[in-house]
Design an enzyme around this catalytic site. Structure first.
Site, PDB file in Angstrom:
ATOM      1  N   HIS A 442     -19.094 -12.283 -18.683  1.00  0.00           N
ATOM      2  CA  HIS A 442     -17.680 -12.271 -18.300  1.00  0.00           C
ATOM      3  C   HIS A 442     -17.511 -11.813 -16.852  1.00  0.00           C
ATOM      4  O   HIS A 442     -16.788 -12.441 -16.064  1.00  0.00           O
ATOM      5  CB  HIS A 442     -16.901 -11.341 -19.241  1.00  0.00           C
ATOM      6  CG  HIS A 442     -15.452 -11.205 -18.878  1.00  0.00           C
ATOM      7  ND1 HIS A 442     -14.992 -10.243 -17.995  1.00  0.00           N
ATOM      8  CD2 HIS A 442     -14.366 -11.924 -19.249  1.00  0.00           C
ATOM      9  CE1 HIS A 442     -13.687 -10.369 -17.853  1.00  0.00           C
ATOM     10  NE2 HIS A 442     -13.277 -11.380 -18.604  1.00  0.00           N
ATOM     11  N   GLY A 706     -20.475 -26.582 -24.095  1.00  0.00           N
ATOM     12  CA  GLY A 706     -20.393 -25.174 -23.723  1.00  0.00           C
ATOM     13  C   GLY A 706     -21.802 -24.621 -23.771  1.00  0.00           C
ATOM     14  O   GLY A 706     -22.219 -24.049 -24.779  1.00  0.00           O
ATOM     15  N   CYS A 756     -19.034 -27.640 -19.340  1.00  0.00           N
ATOM     16  CA  CYS A 756     -18.242 -26.608 -18.668  1.00  0.00           C
ATOM     17  C   CYS A 756     -18.908 -25.245 -18.744  1.00  0.00           C
ATOM     18  O   CYS A 756     -18.326 -24.243 -18.351  1.00  0.00           O
ATOM     19  CB  CYS A 756     -16.830 -26.540 -19.242  1.00  0.00           C
ATOM     20  SG  CYS A 756     -16.758 -26.192 -21.004  1.00  0.00           S
TER      21      CYS A 756
END
Length: 817
Positions: A442, A706, A756
């Protein structure tokens, strides 16, 4: 006005770009500086201007040249509205272009092809033709020949249109022989000003088509025995004391186009010591066509020169040093490191310089004092460089989102690992340092998107760094220095004054494979759009939803659903507007329970041992349809405002029933899949890849890999665990086989494929994906331009390989995996 149709290199300097373009002006500049440039001349931009403004074309001419094409579409409309008397070619061109919708690829292709056909088919005005013939005759006589081989290259001239924008768009013709052939190739260069992609680019950048001209460079052809490129500063390490040389057999087109892997030599400036030599396996080479004597062909090195030449060193050590010294001479002349094309002529054995241009990717060099200061600075922490740049300031250590108010503007945020609740503090930080995580964590993803330097996976940042300390963070190298390193901060400030880390696309290449961008927060939409990306391959919902500061389910239960819908709609619209009409794929909420639990109202969230494998993605969305319903309502609001560029992407899908149920909920709120919005799924779970055909039959328009999750689920590796991070590999054969299978099946059904995950920002992975036939690649904002360049290069390689395959009638190539 008195037109200047021909200019010899000796008559030109770097100031003549408006007349002969960047390429022509540069060749003139080097010629007059005593650089061994093959002689030649330029057919000026004024010649092109004269051609299009003075060649008169009648309706009958258009009908004769274009044939059946005049009976349909734009050409038919232009003919019907045109006056009966002949008029300048430029008027026909502008009429066709004015009626062309550049977003309609079929119309764009047909109309630009018609323009090119007109230019190539019309006779060159005699006044220009005679000057070209005379100049070519003079050039041939310099070499005691009746006709000399030349290269004819285009050179863009619009002062406000960087020549880089034409990279790969205009034509180059090698081994051209005879005046008539030269004239033909000049017209073909002119025609290449009107390729579909060059026209599309100008339209999108707002350039006036009527004010863009083209010069053609006619230059004595170097019959190269060996050739290549060199960089007078190492482009990999940014070391200005090194020269990197790439070399291969034959003409330089094989190296420039990427068709061959060249030898690589590293030379130290001043001492001229050869520091490194990597001898490549050079399978192919480009030569003059031996059958026709004109043009070029690609041949196998083993067959043309002999098997031993494939892995033979191209340049002798003496030649390596000669090339390097010539590079230094050119750099000294221009005062800036150069990207140079060179060649050894097998007819006279001499070294020639074919082209030189400045390297634009280098940062300003540090002074000796600054370099010494950095060298002496104390490194107190090392980790992974996750987001490039320099950040310096006061350390603030926090351990959860309840402490984010402690982080003030310009502080260094230090924590175990960031989460979406910390984003407000991350936006204020000058840099971010974490104990845990890798380049797909993140902290890494959000920092790159915000353009904030970040170092992750240090293991002990929260122990070694104390609140109140001052440090300098190098997000490029993954280092944290004690105190403020003034030289690094100075460079950061200089870069900021000049526009910072530029992600704005001045002149994006147009590629067959679309290059999109990932967006986490609406606030960065404009910055992301400025990269020139072909759309948004991933718009994350998490930050928009979690930024309300309260658990979204609690929010809805308190009767605030409309407030949530409005906030979501506002964020989605901001991104859709910034990219319109380019597609924006919104991924529905995919926050794991640990991120929800830390929010006010999240005390009822379940405790999960591994949240990444738990209650998240579409599985949670269907269990709590009130939240999914709010997302669909927000999208509907944006669609009703006229934004028809939105796609809905469902995360963590593993069964067709999940698609069916999500569509039902969408229809409940009046959002019609496939009509109001495109409908797609993430391929993150191996199960989804294995049953892709079943998912397609349920009705989807696109899929997106993903790879962050697909890799960790396939390899059983926690991507945020630094202890096993070394085993995390998106290019693992198992991951690639799943991707290959999905792309193959999707191609069969006409379903668009994209990626992505973090792998989309990796050049190595991008090359593989292009070869697998993926339709688009979505990268982080800071990687869009690099990935576009990699994609363009790989696409050129594929075209060349296809041509070679046809040429050699080779057996079908082995599969990549």
């Amino acid at each position: 006005m008195a037109y200047r149709f021909i200019k010899w290199f000796e008559e030109l300097s770097k100031n003549d770009v408006p007349l002969v373009g960047g390429k022509g002006a540069n060749l003139g500049e080097m010629t007059n500086a005593g650089i061994p440039v093959p002689p030649g001349f330029c057919v000026t931009a004024e010649a092109y201007k004269y051609f299009v403004e003075n060649v008169k074309v009648s309706k009958e001419d258009v009908k004769r040249i274009l044939g059946e094409k005049v009976n349909k579409g734009t050409i038919s409309e232009v003919l019907a509205q045109a006056p009966d008397e002949p008029r300048p070619l430029q008027d026909w061109i502008m009429d066709i272009i004015s009626k062309t919708d550049v977003d309609d690829s079929k119309m764009l292709q047909e109309n630009t092809e018609a323009i090119r056909t007109l230019i190539k088919s019309l006779d060159m005005p005699s006044e220009i033709a005679e000057e070209i013939k005379q100049a070519y005759k003079e050039l041939s006589q310099r070499f005691g020949q009746e006709e000399v081989y030349v290269a004819v290259r285009s050179s863009a001239t619009a002062e406000d249109l960087p020549e880089a924008s034409f990279a790969g768009q205009q034509e180059t013709y090698l081994d051209v022989l005879g005046a008539d052939d030269v004239i033909d190739k000049v017209k073909r260069c002119w025609a290449s000003l009107w390729t579909a992609r060059a026209t599309f680019y100008r339209a999108k950048q707002g350039f006036d088509h009527s004010k863009v001209y083209l010069s053609a460079v006619v230059q004595k052809m170097v019959n190269s025995e060996k050739s290549g490129v060199m960089f007078t500063a190492n482009p990999v390490t940014n070391n200005r004391n090194e020269i990197m040389i790439n070399a291969s057999w034959g003409l330089g087109e094989a190296v420039v186009s990427g068709a061959v892997t060249p030898d690589e030599y590293i030379v130290e400036k001043g001492t001229w010591k050869i520091k490194e030599k990597v001898i490549a396996k050079k399978e192919v080479m480009v030569i003059r066509n031996p059958e026709t004597g004109r043009g070029t062909v690609m041949v196998k090195v083993a067959e043309y020169l002999g098997p031993e030449w494939v892995e033979k060193q191209v340049l002798t050590d003496e030649q390596i040093i000669e090339v390097a010294k010539m590079g230094q001479k050119i750099e000294d002349h221009y005062g800036w490191p150069q990207d140079i094309e060179w060649a050894y002529d097998k007819d006279d054995g001499k070294l020639y310089i074919v082209q030189s241009r400045p390297i634009t990717t280098l940062k300003e060099e540090a002074t000796a004092e600054e370099a010494e200061e950095v060298e002496e600075a104390e490194v107190i922490l090392k980790g992974l460089g996750a987001s490039p740049g320099i950040g310096a300031g006061r350390v603030v250590v926090i351990f959860d989102a309840s402490e984010i108010d402690k982080v003030k503007e310009g502080d260094i945020l230090v924590t175990t690992m960031t989460n979406p609740d910390m984003v407000p503090a991350m936006k204020r930080a000058a840099a971010i340092v974490t104990d845990e995580g890798g380049r797909t964590s993140h902290a890494a993803i959000v920092s790159r998107e915000l353009g904030i330097p970040c170092v992750v996976g240090t293991k002990e940042a929260t122990k070694k760094l104390k609140t109140g300390m001052y440090v300098t963070v190098d997000g490029t190298r993954g280092l944290v220095y004690k105190g403020i390193v003034k030289s690094l901060v100075k460079k950061k400030e200089e870069a900021k004054a000049e526009g910072g880390q530029v992600v704005v696309a001045g002149a994006p290449l147009v590629t067959g494979t679309m290059v999109k961008v990932n967006v986490s927060m609406p606030e960065v939409a404009e910055r992301a759009a400025a990269t020139g990306a072909d759309g948004v391959g991933l718009l994350r919902a998490e930050h928009m939803i979690l930024s309300i500061g309260q658990h979204p389910i609690k929010f809805i239960k308190e009767g605030k659903e409309e407030e949530l819908v409005e906030k979501l709609a506002e964020g989605i619209e901001k991104v859709a507007a910034a990219f319109y009409p380019r597609p924006v794929w919104y991924r529905t909420l995919d926050a794991p329970t640990n991120e929800f639990r830390e929010m006010p109202g999240g005390e009822d969230e379940p405790e999960e041992r591994n949240p990444m494998l738990g209650w998240r993605g579409i599985r949670r969305g269907l269990d709590q349809p009130e939240l999914l319903r709010a997302e669909f309502k927000a999208i509907k609001k944006v669609v009703e405002k006229g934004y028809n560029n939105i796609g809905v992407m469902l995360p963590l899908v593993s069964h067709p029933e999940q698609i069916r149920e999500a569509k039902r909920i969408a229809r409940e709120v009046g959002l019609e899949p496939h009509k109001d919005v495109a409908w797609g799924v993430m391929i993150e779970v191996p199960a989804a890849a294995i049953i892709i055909e079943d998912l397609i039959k349920e009705g989807i328009d696109f899929v997106s890999f993903g790879t962050n999750d697909l890799t960790q689920y396939t390899l059983a590796i926690d991507r945020d665990n630094e202890r096993v991070a070394k085993l995390y590999d998106e290019t693992h054969p198992a991951v690639l086989k799943l991707i290959k299978h999905v792309i193959k099946v999707c191609k069969r059904y006409g379903v668009e494929t994209s990626i992505c995950g973090q792998a989309g920002s990796d050049p190595k992975m991008a090359r593989i994906l292009v070869r697998l036939g993926i339709d688009s690649i979505s990268a982080n904002p800071d990687a869009v331009q690099l990935i576009r360049q990699v994609v363009a290069q790989e696409e050129r390689k594929l075209m060349l390989e296809a041509a070679r395959k046809q040429l050699f009638e080779e057996e079908e190539e082995e599969e990549l995996f």
